[in-house]
Design an enzyme around this catalytic site. Sequence first.
Site, PDB file in Angstrom:
ATOM      1  N   LYS A  41       1.199  -1.585   0.096  1.00 18.16           N
ATOM      2  CA  LYS A  41      -0.149  -0.055   0.298  1.00 18.16           C
ATOM      3  C   LYS A  41       0.717   1.211  -0.105  1.00 18.16           C
ATOM      4  O   LYS A  41       0.121   2.674  -0.115  1.00 18.16           O
ATOM      5  CB  LYS A  41      -0.945   0.153   1.028  1.00 18.16           C
ATOM      6  CG  LYS A  41      -2.151  -0.941   0.780  1.00 18.16           C
ATOM      7  CD  LYS A  41      -3.249  -0.309   2.256  1.00 18.16           C
ATOM      8  CE  LYS A  41      -4.534  -0.567   1.974  1.00 18.16           C
ATOM      9  NZ  LYS A  41      -5.582  -0.505   3.310  1.00 18.16           N
ATOM     10  N   SER A 132      -6.768   9.444   7.646  1.00 20.37           N
ATOM     11  CA  SER A 132      -5.357   9.328   7.048  1.00 20.37           C
ATOM     12  C   SER A 132      -4.991   9.732   5.600  1.00 20.37           C
ATOM     13  O   SER A 132      -3.881  10.214   6.001  1.00 20.37           O
ATOM     14  CB  SER A 132      -5.008   7.707   6.891  1.00 20.37           C
ATOM     15  OG  SER A 132      -5.300   7.206   8.900  1.00 20.37           O
TER      16      SER A 132
END
Length: 163
Positions: A41, A132
């Site tokens: 990721k 986030s």
Amino acid sequence: MTTAIYPGSFDPITRGHTSILKSGLVCFEKIVVAVLNNPGKNPLFTVDERIEMIRETVEDMGEDPARVEVDSFDGLLVDYAKRKGARTLLRGLRAVADFEYELQMANMNRHLNEEVVTVFIMANDAYFYVASGLCKEVTKLGGDVSKLVPRPVAPKLRAKLGL
Ligand code: PNS
């Protein structure tokens, strides 16, 4: 002892996450905050950095450290839960947009291990829009997210982005 696993990327932990953690501690005796080790990721923070920020945040929140374990995992979440002796997964829900993704994950996890139950807690409405990814983007572009991330995280976020 009722233990729940609170899994996520936590890249980095936000005040949305801490509101879920606080509510979760009303329901469970112990919560394991489990940071996914997800190099695919392309995270901004390493797993160790994310764990350290979560530990500092838990301390800053004044929560009993014996009730909040911070750990990392890779592989299937249900297998990790089994290793930890937990049968409950805790996830937060913000807007309706989260629902489809969470429903898919909860049902996949149930398919993989029907003994594991996913429990959802609604995020505090003050943090409904906090994610986030958005906090990273806004910080990078010079915006102030210090009220949206825990106190120990704000300076680390700026430093990591070279600001
Ligand atoms: O904070 P995130 O990125 O929304 O958290 C996602 C997470 C970590 C909960 C999810 O990606 C996960 O559980 N990954 C582990 C791999 C797994 O078990 N996949 C199958 C279940 S969908």
